[in-house]
Write an enzyme that holds these catalytic residues in place. Structure first.
Site, short mmCIF file in Angstrom:
data_model
loop_
_atom_site.label_atom_id
_atom_site.label_comp_id
_atom_site.label_asym_id
_atom_site.label_seq_id
_atom_site.Cartn_x
_atom_site.Cartn_y
_atom_site.Cartn_z
N CYS A 154 0.81 -1.23 0.00
CA CYS A 154 0.00 0.00 0.00
C CYS A 154 0.84 1.27 0.00
O CYS A 154 0.60 2.21 -0.77
CB CYS A 154 -0.95 0.00 1.18
SG CYS A 154 -0.18 -0.43 2.75
N HIS A 267 -3.11 6.40 4.65
CA HIS A 267 -1.70 6.61 4.96
C HIS A 267 -1.26 8.01 4.52
O HIS A 267 -1.79 8.55 3.56
CB HIS A 267 -0.83 5.61 4.17
CG HIS A 267 -0.88 4.20 4.65
ND1 HIS A 267 -1.58 3.80 5.76
CD2 HIS A 267 -0.27 3.08 4.17
CE1 HIS A 267 -1.41 2.49 5.93
NE2 HIS A 267 -0.63 2.04 4.98
#
Lengths: 358, 358
Positions: A154, A267
């Protein structure tokens, strides 16, 4: 893909033109999702439901304790199944998002049964015969697939989308990245642990950590993957190695520091990029603002920059705080935020599926 | 310091030796704290209470709405006073931690009344005649003070303590730092806002932001100081400029990215340091582990590294994840955590006081 072609019906050739005649019952794809009840699996189902991809069958798999659960999809209630012999029969594509050991064991079986695997685990990513793909960057690599395509880590996926246009414009020489990673990267259980710890804090109860090795509420800690001999943890090594593979730059200099923060699902990354050619902040902003998969949010006057809350539920990587690195003659710094479950996982996988179809 | 010397009693010279005779009633220092009810002020009071410094009077000042509040100190109840004419009369030292405008206006008055000012605001920090001091590094600079000493920005103070031993060993050429800053840096109100937002989340109430421009609970955002023309926000420019002044290196290359995280009171920093001489991770670890003000917590086997929870209430800067930066021939990377209210503010100020006394 032979199975799919058959179902897509007959091909008529007239006056040198090809007309493909679809039969209604055979129009859709047959797709499997392994890890369907996990955080990424559930996002993949939602994305497939909203996408233009025509699906004739969606087959959901999960671990034993989720077998029998019902998940709604396009007006139907689908029942979560067990992974057993013949589970993948007839499927065109299978998404895997249930961890490396499940992918290692079952992805080859899905491939053998004729499906193309899009794997979200790290198991196949660095294997030379497996393309590791971020469609904005290297969808060309899909042509060489041998039945398995890997979805990147990711953090890598989000970073790569923002770096690639800079690389194309000015040739990236070195990347220094520090991350602010959400609980979702460790799955639905980890997101629940953050919520539970916060509830306990409010209720004055003791806070215990079970999923993460440290308290996640009101804390920040080094990513909970093991530290390798080179001093970098698993997540950091993934970022460094995967970026090189996606960019086809085996010698790209990358230094990553991966840190967990008490955020649910998006994130952030603080990035410094040294380039071969000097690139100004203005040029970087202009290039990124017209690049696919990116939204530039960079408004100093109103203090409007990327945050995980702004990025949650968004498919784009948000980029802001774009400025020249005053400590180097040819470097820019920026801050990005992206939904770990979407571009960081499920959305990139769906993009790979779309690229494979078209 | 004349006033203090008088109170310390008479000096007797006998046979070429100096004997200082203390009178009991005059042994202590008279100390003032401006901003006594703030997050940093309260920590300073606690630290003074535990310290070996003998205090004969502690005079507490705060804004109007806190005047009259009682604060316990060494068995007495002290009443918070208003800043008015003559407020500083007779004081030897005055700590300021009530923002730049209060320091700008009142610190010169405290100085005029004969006290030495230790100022935690940014107002005097970059003035050439004002020493900016981290006692582990440049307490020598105190000798040149003219009545006002500046305490550095919290992020700078923590970073400088970890960087200085590396600089002495291998000469720092460039520093790239990304921060994970706690709510406490914006004061007690900001810490309360984090708690309130989390309570509202648990209670299912809407979350509103008042102190910070963005939601702090479950979020991460670019430090809320204004962005200057160079593209860096106020906090980042402080780190870059103050580090140069403390280190006496006006050309030190620093690139800072300052980010707020939902943590109560300790900051973290992800740091990459390029040095003139190649320094290994092992050497860095060894040097830092014997340097003042630092505790190395760097245990990959047990995943034990610095966190804000471990750093909270600690005077030391915790340093870990020490490793070579694989993207550069002469660079090391590390991660630090330090209590923003202690070494980042009140403790550094008390250390300055101790250095001034001895």
């Amino acid at each position: 893909m032979e199975a799919k072609c058959k179902r897509l019906g007959r091909i008529e050739k007239r006056l040198g033109k090809v007309k493909i005649v679809y039969e209604e019952v055979d129009m859709g794809l047959r797709i499997g999702i392994v890890g369907a009840t996990g955080a990424v699996g559930l996002e993949a189902i939602k994305l497939l439901e909203k996408s233009k991809i025509v699906i004739s069958e969606l087959r959901l798999f999960a671990s034993l304790r989720s077998v029998g659960k019902k998940i709604g999809f396009q007006g139907e209630e689908l029942t979560v199944q067990q992974l057993e012999d013949g589970a993948f029969r007839g499927l065109d594509f299978v998404f895997f998002s249930a961890g490396s050991s499940i992918s290692a064991f079952y992805a080859p079986k899905a491939k053998e049964s004729g499906a193309v695997v899009i794997d979200n685990s790290s198991f196949f990513r660095m294997k030379p015969e497996v393309p590791l793909v971020v469609p904005e960057i290297n969808s060309e690599d899909l042509k060489a697939h041998q039945g398995i395509v890997a979805n990147p880590n990711c953090t890598t996926a989000l970073l790569s989308v923002a770096l690639w246009p800079i690389h194309k414009a000015a040739t990236v020489q070195r990347v220094i990245v520090s991350t602010y990673q959400a609980a979702s990267g460790a799955g639905a259980k980890a997101m629940l642990e953050l919520e539970t710890q916060v509830r306990h804090f409010v209720q004055g109860k003791p806070i215990t950590a079970e999923v993460f090795p440290e308290q996640i509420a009101f804390n920040v800690f080094s990513h909970d993957s093991p530290i390798a001999d080179n001093g970098y943890n698993g997540e950091e090594n993934k970022v460094m190695q995967e970026l090189r593979k996606i960019f086809h730059l085996p010698c790209l200099n990358v230094c990553a520091t991966c840190i967990r923060v008490p955020v649910f699902r998006a994130h952030c990354e603080s990035v410094v990029v040294e380039t071969e050619r000097k690139i100004t902040a203005e040029e970087t902003r202009r290039i990124l603002s017209v690049s696919p998969g990116i939204e530039v949010i960079d408004d100093p006057k109103n203090g409007d920059f990327p945050t995980p809350i702004k990025a949650s539920g968004r498919k784009e990587v948000l980029v802001g705080r774009i400025r020249e690195d005053l400590s180097h003659p040819r470097a820019v710094a920026f801050f990005l935020s992206g939904d770990q479950l979407l571009k960081g996982a499920a959305w990139n996988a769906i993009q790979i599926l779309e690229a494979l179809i078209h």
